[in-house]
Design a protein around this motif. Structure first.
Motif, mmCIF file in Angstrom:
data_model
loop_
_atom_site.group_PDB
_atom_site.id
_atom_site.type_symbol
_atom_site.label_atom_id
_atom_site.label_comp_id
_atom_site.label_asym_id
_atom_site.label_seq_id
_atom_site.Cartn_x
_atom_site.Cartn_y
_atom_site.Cartn_z
ATOM 1 N N ALA A 154 0.828 -1.209 0.000
ATOM 2 C CA ALA A 154 0.000 0.000 0.000
ATOM 3 C C ALA A 154 0.861 1.256 0.000
ATOM 4 C CB ALA A 154 -0.936 -0.008 1.209
ATOM 5 N N ILE A 155 1.945 1.240 0.755
ATOM 6 C CA ILE A 155 2.843 2.397 0.823
ATOM 7 C C ILE A 155 3.568 2.584 -0.510
ATOM 8 C CG2 ILE A 155 4.913 3.312 1.935
ATOM 9 C CD1 ILE A 155 3.965 1.782 4.492
ATOM 10 N N ILE A 156 4.076 1.503 -1.078
ATOM 11 C CA ILE A 156 4.760 1.575 -2.371
ATOM 12 C C ILE A 156 3.803 2.080 -3.445
ATOM 13 C CG2 ILE A 156 5.758 0.172 -4.218
ATOM 14 C CD1 ILE A 156 7.722 0.563 -2.009
ATOM 15 N N SER A 157 2.590 1.520 -3.476
ATOM 16 C CA SER A 157 1.613 1.919 -4.476
ATOM 17 C C SER A 157 1.232 3.385 -4.322
ATOM 18 C CB SER A 157 0.369 1.034 -4.382
ATOM 19 O OG SER A 157 -0.554 1.350 -5.401
ATOM 20 N N ALA A 158 1.074 3.839 -3.103
ATOM 21 C CA ALA A 158 0.737 5.242 -2.865
ATOM 22 C C ALA A 158 1.843 6.165 -3.371
ATOM 23 C CB ALA A 158 0.496 5.468 -1.371
ATOM 24 N N THR A 159 3.081 5.776 -3.140
ATOM 25 C CA THR A 159 4.222 6.573 -3.613
ATOM 26 C C THR A 159 4.204 6.699 -5.128
ATOM 27 O OG1 THR A 159 5.547 5.789 -1.733
ATOM 28 C CG2 THR A 159 6.741 6.755 -3.592
ATOM 29 N N LEU A 160 4.009 5.584 -5.812
ATOM 30 C CA LEU A 160 4.003 5.590 -7.274
ATOM 31 C C LEU A 160 2.786 6.328 -7.825
ATOM 32 C CD1 LEU A 160 5.173 1.926 -7.925
ATOM 33 C CD2 LEU A 160 6.550 4.022 -8.048
ATOM 34 N N ASP A 161 1.645 6.158 -7.179
ATOM 35 C CA ASP A 161 0.438 6.854 -7.638
ATOM 36 C C ASP A 161 0.621 8.365 -7.570
ATOM 37 O OD1 ASP A 161 -0.901 4.521 -8.196
ATOM 38 O OD2 ASP A 161 -2.045 4.493 -6.329
ATOM 39 N N LEU A 162 1.187 8.844 -6.481
ATOM 40 C CA LEU A 162 1.391 10.285 -6.331
ATOM 41 C C LEU A 162 2.350 10.819 -7.394
ATOM 42 C CD1 LEU A 162 1.565 10.479 -2.432
ATOM 43 C CD2 LEU A 162 -0.171 11.551 -3.887
ATOM 44 N N LEU A 163 3.414 10.080 -7.669
ATOM 45 C CA LEU A 163 4.344 10.505 -8.707
ATOM 46 C C LEU A 163 3.668 10.501 -10.076
ATOM 47 C CD1 LEU A 163 7.546 8.566 -7.581
ATOM 48 C CD2 LEU A 163 7.214 11.050 -7.506
ATOM 49 N N ALA A 164 2.893 9.464 -10.357
ATOM 50 C CA ALA A 164 2.221 9.360 -11.648
ATOM 51 C C ALA A 164 1.188 10.465 -11.844
ATOM 52 C CB ALA A 164 1.549 7.993 -11.782
ATOM 53 N N GLU A 165 0.636 10.963 -10.740
ATOM 54 C CA GLU A 165 -0.358 12.032 -10.812
ATOM 55 C C GLU A 165 0.278 13.415 -10.944
ATOM 56 O OE1 GLU A 165 -2.680 11.425 -7.339
ATOM 57 O OE2 GLU A 165 -3.432 9.482 -8.010
ATOM 58 N N GLY A 166 1.600 13.458 -10.926
ATOM 59 C CA GLY A 166 2.283 14.728 -11.161
ATOM 60 C C GLY A 166 2.952 15.338 -9.954
ATOM 61 N N THR A 167 2.926 14.664 -8.813
ATOM 62 C CA THR A 167 3.644 15.172 -7.650
ATOM 63 C C THR A 167 5.137 15.064 -7.901
ATOM 64 O OG1 THR A 167 1.871 14.420 -6.178
ATOM 65 C CG2 THR A 167 3.988 14.939 -5.159
ATOM 66 N N SER A 168 5.852 16.159 -7.817
ATOM 67 C CA SER A 168 7.287 16.120 -8.076
ATOM 68 C C SER A 168 8.010 15.429 -6.932
ATOM 69 C CB SER A 168 7.841 17.539 -8.243
ATOM 70 O OG SER A 168 7.805 18.240 -7.011
ATOM 71 N N VAL A 169 9.230 14.975 -7.216
ATOM 72 C CA VAL A 169 10.036 14.322 -6.190
ATOM 73 C C VAL A 169 10.276 15.272 -5.031
ATOM 74 C CG1 VAL A 169 12.291 13.294 -5.691
ATOM 75 C CG2 VAL A 169 11.107 12.737 -7.826
ATOM 76 N N GLU A 170 10.491 16.552 -5.342
ATOM 77 C CA GLU A 170 10.759 17.529 -4.292
ATOM 78 C C GLU A 170 9.555 17.727 -3.380
ATOM 79 O OE1 GLU A 170 11.333 17.948 -7.467
ATOM 80 O OE2 GLU A 170 13.414 18.602 -7.777
ATOM 81 N N VAL A 171 8.355 17.740 -3.963
ATOM 82 C CA VAL A 171 7.141 17.998 -3.191
ATOM 83 C C VAL A 171 6.655 16.741 -2.467
ATOM 84 C CG1 VAL A 171 4.699 18.658 -3.391
ATOM 85 C CG2 VAL A 171 6.454 19.915 -4.663
ATOM 86 N N LEU A 172 6.944 15.572 -3.029
ATOM 87 C CA LEU A 172 6.508 14.316 -2.420
ATOM 88 C C LEU A 172 6.957 14.253 -0.963
ATOM 89 C CD1 LEU A 172 5.190 11.512 -3.137
ATOM 90 C CD2 LEU A 172 7.547 10.696 -3.440
ATOM 91 N N SER A 173 6.049 13.903 -0.072
ATOM 92 C CA SER A 173 6.377 13.878 1.357
ATOM 93 C C SER A 173 5.885 12.592 1.994
ATOM 94 C CB SER A 173 5.723 15.069 2.071
ATOM 95 O OG SER A 173 4.309 14.936 2.055
ATOM 96 N N ILE A 174 6.488 12.259 3.118
ATOM 97 C CA ILE A 174 6.037 11.104 3.890
ATOM 98 C C ILE A 174 4.591 11.304 4.330
ATOM 99 C CG2 ILE A 174 6.367 9.807 6.024
ATOM 100 C CD1 ILE A 174 8.449 9.162 3.916
ATOM 101 N N GLU A 175 4.225 12.540 4.654
ATOM 102 C CA GLU A 175 2.855 12.829 5.084
ATOM 103 C C GLU A 175 1.855 12.513 3.979
ATOM 104 O OE1 GLU A 175 5.437 14.774 5.449
ATOM 105 O OE2 GLU A 175 5.614 15.264 7.591
ATOM 106 N N SER A 176 2.161 12.937 2.745
ATOM 107 C CA SER A 176 1.222 12.692 1.649
ATOM 108 C C SER A 176 1.144 11.206 1.306
ATOM 109 C CB SER A 176 1.624 13.509 0.416
ATOM 110 O OG SER A 176 2.911 13.136 -0.058
ATOM 111 N N ILE A 177 2.269 10.527 1.391
ATOM 112 C CA ILE A 177 2.281 9.086 1.120
ATOM 113 C C ILE A 177 1.467 8.354 2.173
ATOM 114 C CG2 ILE A 177 3.734 7.031 0.978
ATOM 115 C CD1 ILE A 177 5.980 8.935 -0.052
ATOM 116 N N ALA A 178 1.670 8.712 3.430
ATOM 117 C CA ALA A 178 0.935 8.063 4.517
ATOM 118 C C ALA A 178 -0.563 8.271 4.362
ATOM 119 C CB ALA A 178 1.419 8.601 5.864
ATOM 120 N N SER A 179 -0.953 9.495 3.997
ATOM 121 C CA SER A 179 -2.367 9.791 3.821
ATOM 122 C C SER A 179 -2.967 8.961 2.693
ATOM 123 C CB SER A 179 -2.556 11.283 3.540
ATOM 124 O OG SER A 179 -3.916 11.589 3.288
ATOM 125 N N ARG A 180 -2.260 8.880 1.560
ATOM 126 C CA ARG A 180 -2.771 8.103 0.430
ATOM 127 C C ARG A 180 -2.828 6.604 0.753
ATOM 128 N NH1 ARG A 180 -3.248 8.385 -5.222
ATOM 129 N NH2 ARG A 180 -3.711 10.586 -4.773
#
Length: 202
Positions: free
Chosen positions: A22-48
């Motif tokens: 679930a954590i891995i998938s959330a990370t990839l989903d956020l990146l695929a949706e356009g979240t940049s590496v710089e903006v990507l956060s543990i908080e957003s991954i945890a929420s997703r």
């Protein structure tokens, strides 16, 4: 989405693969949706993913380590090789090059990821760690061909590997030439180069 938070675990209890996924998938989903590496956060991954930040930190020391493992899942193990013909094995391996044969999220992730890797030595090293096993399979086929006489004894394996993979990767990632069929290119590129790779004629 429903939370997938794991229950408190006793010491030594194996961690939940379902939560990891679930954590891995959330990370990839956020990146695929356009979240940049710089903006990507543990908080957003945890929420997703529907977990707490502590759950992620029990598994990865930080975002970079999580990103490394998430990106590694985008690459398939690759095809089984017959080991009977250098030509056939190279075509099989080259057929797996590029995003069209991998996770469908990769075409959306790769364009955002490549500029970041050029700015970050750590992420560039992580990228190399991810692709090296697949690159090594091509290297092994070429070395086998040199050893058994299918390929010329003085073949530059590293350069040949790059020349084989480069055109297909460029076509599949950038669609550089609209009139070329990337699915046909593995056989076309191998056949084009076999004359130069083969043993010298006496």
């Amino acid at each position: 989405m429903p939370a997938v938070e794991e229950a408190p675990r006793a010491p030594g209890r194996p961690r939940s693969l379902r939560v990891d996924e679930a954590i891995i998938s959330a990370t990839l989903d956020l990146l695929a949706e356009g979240t940049s590496v710089e903006v990507l956060s543990i908080e957003s991954i945890a929420s997703r993913a529907g977990v707490g930040k502590a759950t992620i930190y029990r598994r990865w020391p930080g975002k970079d380590a999580l990103l490394h493992d998430a990106l590694a899942t985008l690459k398939s193990p690759g095809p089984e090789l017959a080991g009977e013909s250098v030509r056939d094995d190279l075509i099989a391996l080259l057929g797996q090059v590029g995003p069209s044969t991998q996770d469908p999220r990769l075409p959306q992730i790769l364009p955002c990821l490549l500029p970041h890797m050029s700015r970050s030595k750590e992420h560039y090293r992580a990228y190399q760690d991810i692709i090296e096993p697949r690159r090594n399979r091509v290297r092994e086929v070429l070395r086998r061909g040199v050893a058994n006489g299918e390929l010329r004894a003085d073949l530059d394996v590293e350069l040949t590997m790059t020349v084989l993979i480069g055109p297909i990767l460029v076509q599949r990632v950038l669609r550089w030439h609209p009139d070329l069929d990337a699915d046909k290119m593995p056989a076309q590129v191998v056949d084009l180069l076999m004359a130069g790779m083969g043993p010298a004629q006496s």
